[in-house]
Motif scaffolding. Structure first.
Motif, PDB file in Angstrom:
ATOM      1  N   ARG A  67       1.225  -1.672  -0.334  1.00 17.98           N
ATOM      2  CA  ARG A  67       0.051  -0.609  -0.214  1.00 17.98           C
ATOM      3  C   ARG A  67       0.751   1.366   0.121  1.00 17.98           C
ATOM      4  O   ARG A  67       1.866   1.567   0.738  1.00 17.98           O
ATOM      5  N   ARG A  68       0.227   1.720  -1.411  1.00 19.67           N
ATOM      6  CA  ARG A  68       1.572   3.311  -1.022  1.00 19.67           C
ATOM      7  C   ARG A  68      -0.011   4.021  -1.686  1.00 19.67           C
ATOM      8  O   ARG A  68      -0.849   4.125  -2.209  1.00 19.67           O
ATOM      9  N   SER A  69       0.163   6.686  -0.897  1.00 21.88           N
ATOM     10  CA  SER A  69      -0.712   7.114  -2.100  1.00 21.88           C
ATOM     11  C   SER A  69      -0.233   7.098  -3.037  1.00 21.88           C
ATOM     12  O   SER A  69       1.259   7.070  -3.677  1.00 21.88           O
ATOM     13  N   ARG A  71      -0.884   8.731  -7.578  1.00 23.92           N
ATOM     14  CA  ARG A  71      -1.150   9.957  -7.084  1.00 23.92           C
ATOM     15  C   ARG A  71      -1.487   9.718  -9.186  1.00 23.92           C
ATOM     16  O   ARG A  71      -1.742  10.572 -10.074  1.00 23.92           O
ATOM     17  N   GLN A 163      -0.865  21.857  -2.828  1.00 26.60           N
ATOM     18  CA  GLN A 163      -0.877  20.891  -2.988  1.00 26.60           C
ATOM     19  C   GLN A 163       0.665  20.104  -2.816  1.00 26.60           C
ATOM     20  O   GLN A 163       1.502  20.399  -3.676  1.00 26.60           O
ATOM     21  N   TYR A 165       2.649  17.106  -3.217  1.00 29.05           N
ATOM     22  CA  TYR A 165       3.049  16.429  -4.080  1.00 29.05           C
ATOM     23  C   TYR A 165       2.960  16.358  -6.110  1.00 29.05           C
ATOM     24  O   TYR A 165       4.063  16.362  -6.308  1.00 29.05           O
ATOM     25  N   PHE A 169      -3.753  15.468  -9.519  1.00 34.38           N
ATOM     26  CA  PHE A 169      -3.838  14.277  -9.843  1.00 34.38           C
ATOM     27  C   PHE A 169      -4.967  14.559  -9.210  1.00 34.38           C
ATOM     28  O   PHE A 169      -6.031  13.126 -10.119  1.00 34.38           O
ATOM     29  N   TYR A 210      -7.652   2.365   1.493  1.00 36.83           N
ATOM     30  CA  TYR A 210      -6.784   2.274   0.427  1.00 36.83           C
ATOM     31  C   TYR A 210      -6.383   0.763   0.585  1.00 36.83           C
ATOM     32  O   TYR A 210      -5.318  -0.163  -0.136  1.00 36.83           O
ATOM     33  N   CYS A 221      -5.775   7.600  -2.817  1.00 37.80           N
ATOM     34  CA  CYS A 221      -4.589   8.759  -2.399  1.00 37.80           C
ATOM     35  C   CYS A 221      -5.556   9.790  -1.050  1.00 37.80           C
ATOM     36  O   CYS A 221      -6.439   9.932  -1.458  1.00 37.80           O
ATOM     37  N   ALA A 222      -5.372  10.057  -0.063  1.00 37.76           N
ATOM     38  CA  ALA A 222      -6.050  10.533   0.872  1.00 37.76           C
ATOM     39  C   ALA A 222      -5.749  11.917   0.364  1.00 37.76           C
ATOM     40  O   ALA A 222      -4.529  12.003  -0.243  1.00 37.76           O
ATOM     41  N   ILE A 223      -7.232  12.403   0.543  1.00 32.60           N
ATOM     42  CA  ILE A 223      -6.510  14.862   0.218  1.00 32.60           C
ATOM     43  C   ILE A 223      -7.291  15.218   1.976  1.00 32.60           C
ATOM     44  O   ILE A 223      -7.929  15.264   1.791  1.00 32.60           O
ATOM     45  N   GLY A 224      -6.576  15.649   2.698  1.00 33.61           N
ATOM     46  CA  GLY A 224      -6.918  16.650   3.464  1.00 33.61           C
ATOM     47  C   GLY A 224      -6.327  17.708   3.410  1.00 33.61           C
ATOM     48  O   GLY A 224      -6.608  18.882   3.746  1.00 33.61           O
ATOM     49  N   ILE A 225      -6.036  18.294   2.104  1.00 33.19           N
ATOM     50  CA  ILE A 225      -5.807  19.622   1.323  1.00 33.19           C
ATOM     51  C   ILE A 225      -6.817  19.826   0.483  1.00 33.19           C
ATOM     52  O   ILE A 225      -6.902  19.537  -0.773  1.00 33.19           O
ATOM     53  N   TYR A 246     -12.486  14.808   5.129  1.00 34.72           N
ATOM     54  CA  TYR A 246     -11.799  14.261   3.848  1.00 34.72           C
ATOM     55  C   TYR A 246     -12.212  13.539   2.536  1.00 34.72           C
ATOM     56  O   TYR A 246     -13.831  13.367   3.002  1.00 34.72           O
TER      57      TYR A 246
HETATM   58  C1  LIG Z   1      -4.792  13.013   7.230  1.00 38.06           C
HETATM   59  C2  LIG Z   1      -4.011  12.995   5.476  1.00 38.06           C
HETATM   60  C3  LIG Z   1      -3.843  13.779   4.664  1.00 38.06           C
HETATM   61  C4  LIG Z   1      -3.130  13.331   3.323  1.00 38.06           C
HETATM   62  N1  LIG Z   1      -3.658  14.557   2.597  1.00 38.06           N
HETATM   63  C5  LIG Z   1      -3.207  14.374   1.555  1.00 38.06           C
HETATM   64  C6  LIG Z   1      -2.729  15.569   0.614  1.00 38.06           C
HETATM   65  O1  LIG Z   1      -3.813  16.730   0.418  1.00 38.06           O
HETATM   66  N2  LIG Z   1      -2.563  15.733  -0.978  1.00 38.06           N
HETATM   67  C7  LIG Z   1      -1.720  14.821  -1.349  1.00 38.06           C
HETATM   68  O2  LIG Z   1      -1.135  14.134  -2.482  1.00 38.06           O
HETATM   69  N3  LIG Z   1      -1.282  13.698   0.017  1.00 38.06           N
HETATM   70  C8  LIG Z   1      -2.431  13.439   0.941  1.00 38.06           C
HETATM   71  N4  LIG Z   1      -2.013  12.760   2.056  1.00 38.06           N
HETATM   72  C9  LIG Z   1      -0.704  10.939   1.432  1.00 38.06           C
HETATM   73  C10 LIG Z   1       0.144  11.318   2.322  1.00 38.06           C
HETATM   74  O3  LIG Z   1       0.994  12.191   1.971  1.00 38.06           O
HETATM   75  C11 LIG Z   1       0.941  10.200   2.246  1.00 38.06           C
HETATM   76  O4  LIG Z   1       0.250   9.420   3.081  1.00 38.06           O
HETATM   77  C12 LIG Z   1       2.339  10.364   3.314  1.00 38.06           C
HETATM   78  O5  LIG Z   1       3.271  10.201   2.122  1.00 38.06           O
HETATM   79  C13 LIG Z   1       2.871   8.576   3.248  1.00 38.06           C
HETATM   80  O6  LIG Z   1       2.912   8.139   1.950  1.00 38.06           O
HETATM   81  P1  LIG Z   1       2.276   6.991   1.667  1.00 38.06           P
HETATM   82  O7  LIG Z   1       0.763   7.043   2.104  1.00 38.06           O
HETATM   83  O8  LIG Z   1       2.970   6.582   0.014  1.00 38.06           O
HETATM   84  O9  LIG Z   1       3.025   5.431   2.512  1.00 38.06           O
HETATM   85  C14 LIG Z   1      -2.675  12.756   3.167  1.00 38.06           C
HETATM   86  C15 LIG Z   1      -2.970  11.667   4.246  1.00 38.06           C
HETATM   87  C16 LIG Z   1      -3.590  11.377   5.267  1.00 38.06           C
HETATM   88  C17 LIG Z   1      -3.041  10.039   6.198  1.00 38.06           C
END
Ligand SMILES: Cc1cc2nc3c(=O)[nH]c(=O)nc-3n(C[C@H](O)[C@H](O)[C@H](O)COP(=O)(O)O)c2cc1C
Length: 254
Positions: A67-69, A71, A163, A165, A169, A210, A221-225, A246
């Motif tokens: 599992r990874r985020s 995009r 954003q 990263y 995306f 995920y 990919c989670a989005i908090g922004i 979220y």
């Molecule tokens: C609460 C939360 C908010 C996040 N918001 C964003 C976001 O807005 N944009 C983004 O590109 N990634 C977002 N992420 C993904 C994180 O950047 C990512 O989980 C972290 O860099 C670790 O990488 P991985 O998930 O591949 O292990 C978010 C993750 C969490 C848990």
């Protein structure tokens, strides 16, 4: 404007803060419904029953390890069965106990389930582009409205300039999940002690998304922004009794 000290305190759990507070549950008020009612004009779409057949990797160890985020998404659509599976795995009903309670794929503090799931569908086979609300207790979607200018709509709330990263995306995702809080479902039972739990609840939901995505070769990919007011307006939420907390983007991996 909140201070860091205040926000840190919000992360803690002092049940002594509840001294003198009688919850609406204790007062015997009517329990809020566990999912939103269908509104006039909303068309219902039955989802596919969850089936292992579409799962490519059933190994929990492997799905957690890989599992990874994600995009970067391919142009491949998500099938209706895959979408049904992702909704079920993240917030669906997995069993009914001996008392008739519907058990869920995720835990929830006090079994309040103070979350609603909306999906913004861009590329799902068999579904028109638009906004839908998941009705987990009935395994169905309520179609809310169609979207013509998808890219414009996604960009309107994504705050791509912030954003860190890969700005933009979310435009390539097959579907965006948006989770709203319905605070009263928790306040009814826990009053001021519910709000931290709501955030923990939604974390469980997103993590299941995920892992389930990973199991079908899709990425999340989670989005908090995001822009709070714009996404609330898009989903027709009042921003007080219900608001987005979220989001997550999902698509087939490149
Ligand atoms: C609460 C939360 C908010 C996040 N918001 C964003 C976001 O807005 N944009 C983004 O590109 N990634 C977002 N992420 C993904 C994180 O950047 C990512 O989980 C972290 O860099 C670790 O990488 P991985 O998930 O591949 O292990 C978010 C993750 C969490 C848990």
């Amino acid at each position: 404007m909140a201070t860091i000290k205040e926000n840190r305190r919000f992360l803690k759990t002092y049940f002594s803060d509840m001294a003198g507070i009688k919850t609406d549950a204790v007062l015997g008020l009517e329990k809020p419904a566990a999912q939103k009612q269908v509104k006039d004009g909303e068309r219902l779409i039955k989802l596919a029953s969850p089936s292992k057949d579409i799962v490519k990797c059933n190994d929990t160890f492997d799905n957690i390890k890989s599992r990874r985020s994600v995009r970067n998404y391919s142009d491949e659509a998500i099938s209706f069965e895959e979408l049904s599976y992702l909704l079920w795995a993240s917030f669906g009903v997995t069993d009914i106990d001996s008392k008739g309670n519907k058990k869920r794929a995720v835990p929830s503090g006090g079994a309040c389930y103070p979350i609603e799931t909306y999906i913004i569908v861009r590329n799902v086979k068999g579904l028109e582009q638009g906004i839908y609300r998941y009705r987990p207790l009935d395994n169905e979607l309520a179609f809310i409205k169609s979207i013509d200018k998808m890219q414009e709509v996604i960009e309107s709330f994504m705050l791509d300039s912030k954003q860190p990263y890969l700005p933009g995306f979310a435009n390539g995702a097959a579907v965006l999940f948006a989770w709203s809080a319905v605070p009263y479902r928790g306040e009814y039972k826990f009053n001021i002690m519910t709000h931290k739990k709501i955030l923990i609840d939604v974390g469980h939901i997103c993590q299941n998304l995920y892992i389930a995505s990973e199991s079908i070769d899709a990425g999340t990919c989670a989005i908090g922004i995001y822009d709070q007011d714009r996404v609330d307006a898009l989903l027709d939420l009042d921003g007080e009794d219900e608001f987005v907390i979220y989001l997550a983007a999902v698509g087939k991996k490149k």
